[in-house]
Enzyme design. Structure first.
Site, PDB file in Angstrom:
ATOM      1  N   ALA A 155       0.827  -1.205   0.000  1.00 18.02           N
ATOM      2  CA  ALA A 155       0.000   0.000   0.000  1.00 18.02           C
ATOM      3  C   ALA A 155       0.866   1.262   0.000  1.00 18.02           C
ATOM      4  O   ALA A 155       0.573   2.237  -0.703  1.00 18.02           O
ATOM      5  CB  ALA A 155      -0.926  -0.003   1.218  1.00 18.02           C
ATOM      6  N   TYR A 156       1.935   1.231   0.784  1.00 18.95           N
ATOM      7  CA  TYR A 156       2.839   2.384   0.839  1.00 18.95           C
ATOM      8  C   TYR A 156       3.502   2.601  -0.509  1.00 18.95           C
ATOM      9  O   TYR A 156       3.560   3.736  -1.019  1.00 18.95           O
ATOM     10  CB  TYR A 156       3.884   2.159   1.932  1.00 18.95           C
ATOM     11  CG  TYR A 156       4.893   3.280   2.085  1.00 18.95           C
ATOM     12  CD1 TYR A 156       4.491   4.609   2.101  1.00 18.95           C
ATOM     13  CD2 TYR A 156       6.246   2.998   2.234  1.00 18.95           C
ATOM     14  CE1 TYR A 156       5.413   5.630   2.256  1.00 18.95           C
ATOM     15  CE2 TYR A 156       7.179   4.012   2.396  1.00 18.95           C
ATOM     16  CZ  TYR A 156       6.755   5.323   2.398  1.00 18.95           C
ATOM     17  OH  TYR A 156       7.671   6.335   2.537  1.00 18.95           O
ATOM     18  N   ALA A 157       3.985   1.528  -1.120  1.00 14.51           N
ATOM     19  CA  ALA A 157       4.613   1.641  -2.426  1.00 14.51           C
ATOM     20  C   ALA A 157       3.627   2.172  -3.463  1.00 14.51           C
ATOM     21  O   ALA A 157       3.987   2.968  -4.337  1.00 14.51           O
ATOM     22  CB  ALA A 157       5.173   0.287  -2.859  1.00 14.51           C
TER      23      ALA A 157
END
Length: 253
Positions: A155-157
């Site tokens: 999700a962060y990427a």
């Protein structure tokens, strides 16, 4: 190179109350820019301003939630009214959605999206009229998008890679109007990274061992000073690039 090569410039820096954002803001101010410090905590922003003013620089503080479009518009209007314009925009603020795909909460992903690519795009569009001619945009993404094992970081990427795509589009669409847009992927001992190294010591040790220079960068000296140079005429032909400031760890594509 004249140390005051950003004199008569106004810079907007989000997430400027600590860490990488603070390091970038201090460096820009040392180079002569008036810096508008944006962030959620006015108390933290005032600490950054005191550091800048102690070093002889100029700064204004504006408490803002970057997820709120109305607050962003009001903040940019205030910056222009108080300084006369904007020549540099640094999008640093980001809420980080960490966790495996089954575990990470949708609210965290939404907060990451709104504070990252949406806030970045909104500020780019708000600042666009003032950046035309000689403006510079620096957006922060992450080398997490280059990880082979994306477990826990998907999700962060995703939100950070969206910022890279938006940035490349701006470089292509706005370059002819004199606006340069680049992305940096920083490793620096921000409060968030410090917490991560303390909570995951084994993973952190492996992470540092994978950096050819064997150290995590400094927020001001390693990240901020490079950003200042990237905003200057000395980098006037650098546009549309993703630059890893990570001691040689990532292979950027």
């Amino acid at each position: 190179m004249n140390d005051r090569f950003l004199i008569n410039k106004t810079a907007v820096v989000t997430g400027a109350g600590q860490g990488v954002g603070q390091g970038i803001a201090i460096s820009l101010a040392e180079r002569g820019a008036t810096v508008a410090l944006l962030g959620r905590s006015l108390e933290k922003l005032e600490i950054s301003r005191s550091l800048i003013e102690h070093a002889g620089g100029k700064a204004i503080t504006i408490a803002v939630d970057v997820k709120n479009a109305g607050e962003l518009a009001a903040a940019i209007e205030r910056v222009v009214n108080e300084t006369g314009g904007i020549q540099i925009l640094v999008n640093n603020a980001q809420e980080v959605p960490l966790g495996t795909l089954l575990a990470v909460a949708e609210e965290k992903i939404e907060a990451g999206w709104q504070s990252g690519p949406m806030a970045t795009l909104r500020l780019m569009k708000l600042c666009y009229p003032y950046l035309r001619g000689d403006g510079v945009i620096i957006n922060l993404a992450s080398s997490v998008g280059m990880r082979w094992d994306m477990s826990g970081y998907g999700a962060y990427a995703a939100v950070k890679e969206a910022i890279r795509s938006i940035s490349r589009a701006a470089a292509c669409e706005w370059g002819a109007e004199g606006i340069r847009c680049n992305v940096i992927l920083p490793h620096a001992m921000s409060p968030g990274l410090k917490t991560w190294t303390e909570n995951r010591p084994q993973e952190a040790a492996e992470f540092i061992a994978s950096i050819p220079l064997r150290r995590i960068g400094e927020c001001k000296e390693d990240i901020g000073d490079f950003v200042s140079m990237l905003c200057s005429e000395h980098s006037r032909y650098v546009n549309g690039q993703t630059i890893a400031l990570d001691g040689g760890q990532a292979r950027v594509s």
